[in-house]
Write an enzyme that holds these catalytic residues in place. Structure first.
Site, PDB file in Angstrom:
ATOM      1  N   GLY A  46       0.826  -1.195   0.000  1.00 57.34           N
ATOM      2  CA  GLY A  46       0.000   0.000   0.000  1.00 57.34           C
ATOM      3  C   GLY A  46       0.862   1.248   0.000  1.00 57.34           C
ATOM      4  O   GLY A  46       2.032   1.208   0.406  1.00 57.34           O
ATOM      5  N   GLN A  51       3.070   9.836   1.176  1.00 54.10           N
ATOM      6  CA  GLN A  51       4.367   9.157   1.240  1.00 54.10           C
ATOM      7  C   GLN A  51       5.282   9.520   0.063  1.00 54.10           C
ATOM      8  O   GLN A  51       6.478   9.256   0.109  1.00 54.10           O
ATOM      9  CB  GLN A  51       4.178   7.632   1.292  1.00 54.10           C
ATOM     10  CG  GLN A  51       3.571   7.159   2.602  1.00 54.10           C
ATOM     11  CD  GLN A  51       3.401   5.656   2.611  1.00 54.10           C
ATOM     12  OE1 GLN A  51       2.413   5.135   2.111  1.00 54.10           O
ATOM     13  NE2 GLN A  51       4.373   4.952   3.157  1.00 54.10           N
ATOM     14  N   CYS A  89       5.903  -0.440   7.081  1.00 51.41           N
ATOM     15  CA  CYS A  89       5.548   0.741   6.295  1.00 51.41           C
ATOM     16  C   CYS A  89       6.738   1.140   5.440  1.00 51.41           C
ATOM     17  O   CYS A  89       7.870   1.153   5.930  1.00 51.41           O
ATOM     18  CB  CYS A  89       5.186   1.885   7.245  1.00 51.41           C
ATOM     19  SG  CYS A  89       4.780   3.425   6.411  1.00 51.41           S
ATOM     20  N   LEU A  90       6.484   1.469   4.189  1.00 48.29           N
ATOM     21  CA  LEU A  90       7.583   1.865   3.300  1.00 48.29           C
ATOM     22  C   LEU A  90       8.260   3.144   3.797  1.00 48.29           C
ATOM     23  O   LEU A  90       9.410   3.399   3.450  1.00 48.29           O
ATOM     24  CB  LEU A  90       7.062   2.068   1.873  1.00 48.29           C
ATOM     25  CG  LEU A  90       6.555   0.799   1.166  1.00 48.29           C
ATOM     26  CD1 LEU A  90       5.919   1.156  -0.174  1.00 48.29           C
ATOM     27  CD2 LEU A  90       7.684  -0.205   0.977  1.00 48.29           C
ATOM     28  N   HIS A 131      -4.279   1.073   7.506  1.00 46.04           N
ATOM     29  CA  HIS A 131      -2.932   1.654   7.558  1.00 46.04           C
ATOM     30  C   HIS A 131      -2.807   2.848   6.598  1.00 46.04           C
ATOM     31  O   HIS A 131      -2.346   3.923   6.980  1.00 46.04           O
ATOM     32  CB  HIS A 131      -1.914   0.560   7.213  1.00 46.04           C
ATOM     33  CG  HIS A 131      -0.495   1.011   7.151  1.00 46.04           C
ATOM     34  ND1 HIS A 131       0.475   0.529   8.011  1.00 46.04           N
ATOM     35  CD2 HIS A 131       0.148   1.896   6.346  1.00 46.04           C
ATOM     36  CE1 HIS A 131       1.630   1.114   7.723  1.00 46.04           C
ATOM     37  NE2 HIS A 131       1.465   1.937   6.712  1.00 46.04           N
ATOM     38  N   GLU A 132      -3.249   2.636   5.357  1.00 46.54           N
ATOM     39  CA  GLU A 132      -3.074   3.693   4.351  1.00 46.54           C
ATOM     40  C   GLU A 132      -3.966   4.899   4.648  1.00 46.54           C
ATOM     41  O   GLU A 132      -3.545   6.045   4.495  1.00 46.54           O
ATOM     42  CB  GLU A 132      -3.372   3.154   2.947  1.00 46.54           C
ATOM     43  CG  GLU A 132      -2.444   2.026   2.494  1.00 46.54           C
ATOM     44  CD  GLU A 132      -0.971   2.327   2.695  1.00 46.54           C
ATOM     45  OE1 GLU A 132      -0.558   3.495   2.569  1.00 46.54           O
ATOM     46  OE2 GLU A 132      -0.229   1.378   3.009  1.00 46.54           O
ATOM     47  N   HIS A 135      -2.591   7.242   7.152  1.00 42.49           N
ATOM     48  CA  HIS A 135      -1.553   8.143   6.640  1.00 42.49           C
ATOM     49  C   HIS A 135      -2.141   9.505   6.258  1.00 42.49           C
ATOM     50  O   HIS A 135      -1.481  10.533   6.366  1.00 42.49           O
ATOM     51  CB  HIS A 135      -0.901   7.553   5.381  1.00 42.49           C
ATOM     52  CG  HIS A 135       0.293   6.679   5.637  1.00 42.49           C
ATOM     53  ND1 HIS A 135       1.429   7.134   6.258  1.00 42.49           N
ATOM     54  CD2 HIS A 135       0.536   5.386   5.313  1.00 42.49           C
ATOM     55  CE1 HIS A 135       2.316   6.143   6.322  1.00 42.49           C
ATOM     56  NE2 HIS A 135       1.803   5.066   5.760  1.00 42.49           N
TER      57      HIS A 135
HETATM   58 ZN    ZN Z   1       2.653   3.230   5.643  1.00 45.89          ZN
END
Ligand code: ZN
Length: 165
Positions: A46, A51, A89-90, A131-132, A135
């Site tokens: 995701g 991000q 998480c990226l 999660h997304e 953000h």
């Molecule tokens: Zn993330």
């Protein structure tokens, strides 16, 4: 399409609230296409626009059929059940955490042309939706994690499990 740079938690932009998308134009389509390429390149599940440094309410989630779901202005409209699991998480490379999430999640969102739709999923994809979407309000999974681990710690734990098993 282009791969964009994924910002990491040191960047204060990640803590900001993203603004609603109001124009479903070429610029949005380029952003979503770039995000898809960036997400595939990073092998993630995701990605939120913030991000890649864009404060707009748009996220991508890859479901278990390996399809990319584009969610513009997403809102969780239903959530039930519970799951415990490891989350990463990226934007927080190398760190994983135990995070409780609902098992089933239904999201209402718009597609890239502004049409409203609903999507429902469970398990890891439900986790990803939560999660997304968090953000977009400036939150990271670390805030919810009951424990955090480095990759090395996880590998070590796996090895020890292996020896026992
Ligand atoms: Zn993330």
């Amino acid at each position: 399409m282009a791969i964009r740079t994924i910002i990491t938690e040191e960047d204060a932009v990640l803590k900001k609230t993203s603004h609603p998308v109001t124009k479903f134009d070429h610029k949005l389509h380029v952003l979503l296409d770039d995000m898809a390429e960036t997400l595939r390149d990073a092998n993630g599940l995701g990605l939120a626009a913030v991000q890649v440094g864009i404060l707009r309410r748009a996220v991508l989630v890859i479901n278990e059929a390996d399809e990319i779901i584009e969610l513009v202005n997403p809102v969780i409209v239903e959530a039930y059940g519970q799951q415990d699991g490891l989350e990463g998480c990226l934007s927080v490379p190398g760190i994983y955490g135990d995070v409780k999430r609902p098992m089933h999640v239904k999201v209402r969102a718009q597609d890239r042309d502004g049409n409203f739709f609903e999507v429902e999923d469970e398990g890891i994809t439900a986790r990803c939706f939560c999660h997304e979407i968090e953000h977009l309000d400036g939150h990271l999974f670390k805030e919810r994690a009951t424990a955090l681990y480095t990759v090395e710690e996880l590998e070590k734990a796996e090895e020890e499990d292996g020896e026992e098993g």
